[in-house]
Design an enzyme around this catalytic site. Sequence first.
Site, PDB file in Angstrom:
ATOM      1  N   ARG A 124       0.705  -1.255  -0.117  1.00  0.00           N
ATOM      2  CA  ARG A 124      -0.161   0.107   0.132  1.00  0.00           C
ATOM      3  C   ARG A 124       0.788   1.350  -0.083  1.00  0.00           C
ATOM      4  NH1 ARG A 124      -3.524  -2.735  -1.542  1.00  0.00           N
ATOM      5  NH2 ARG A 124      -5.475  -3.000  -0.657  1.00  0.00           N
ATOM      6  N   HIS A 183      -0.294   0.203  -9.862  1.00  0.00           N
ATOM      7  CA  HIS A 183      -0.951  -0.810  -9.045  1.00  0.00           C
ATOM      8  C   HIS A 183      -1.454  -2.141  -9.862  1.00  0.00           C
ATOM      9  CE1 HIS A 183      -3.551  -0.616  -5.088  1.00  0.00           C
ATOM     10  NE2 HIS A 183      -3.024  -1.882  -5.580  1.00  0.00           N
TER      11      HIS A 183
END
Length: 310
Positions: free
Chosen positions: A225, A273
């Site tokens: 993250r 991502h």
Amino acid sequence: MEIVFASELEADPHAWVAALRDALPEARVRLWGDGAPEGDADFAVVWAPPSDLFVREPRLRALFNLGAGVDALLRLPGLPDSLPLVRLEDGGMAVQMAEYTLYHLLRESRDFGRYERQQAQEQWRPLGDIDRDAWTVGVLGAGAMGARVAQACAALEYPTAVWSRSGRSVPGAESYCGEQGLASFLARTRVLVNALPLTDATRGILCRRTFDRLRPDAVVINIARGGHLVEADLLAALDEGRLRAAALDVFEREPLPPGHPFWTDARIRVTPHIAGASLMDRTVRQIAGKIRALDRGEAVSGVVDRDRQY
């Protein structure tokens, strides 16, 4: 049984709805916001769901997340205290994260980046042989993702270790746990791979204090993250020569905004991502099996511990 699929980020939500209908023909599956009557859903399958989900669907019995990280779900307004949150357990992500890590590990340890630059200059100059003992890998997190990453690195004979809160063991890797263990883990690590869940305890763990404890000429790979990384500390560590490179797949703000210094820094490799995407077929099979189990009153794995935040 009624299921709602709700996502503000999924590019093709209709495909997920169709897959869920095929896997659960006994259920009524609908897409959030499609104009159908609301308020009677038993289960929700979500990825970045709308903020008013619980206002418009007050009868939910469980919430299924299309990813392993649930930090965003825990911040949703109106999240009922008793509502089970069920995270995705792998869903094809772990092997992709292992591939992502290996790509960047091999690029650094085998000097492939330097060979690319030599090719551009039409230079034929073999570099030195690899010394794997000099490329110690340390994986933060020993869950499904971290364990798969560590095993992949160990299988290529890179000295590999994992660190976790629980001290979980991973075949082929050394195991460390706790604050005392973290210091020893970082001291033996040159390639640091972050696969931790984002919690209050792990936010900002990729910071100056962590970078200063690594072996010299270190590399940081973040596949977890964006909130784990203190961006200013990473840039400072690169400028000071404490780190040689970073591979970043996740960011505090996504998409990474135009003009961000990461875009043009040759020492940083940016990806959008994609290190570990949830594969639809495997993900839907897993969720469908758990929905049926819950509907029968059975326990399922992957339920989030609210106190631990994963």
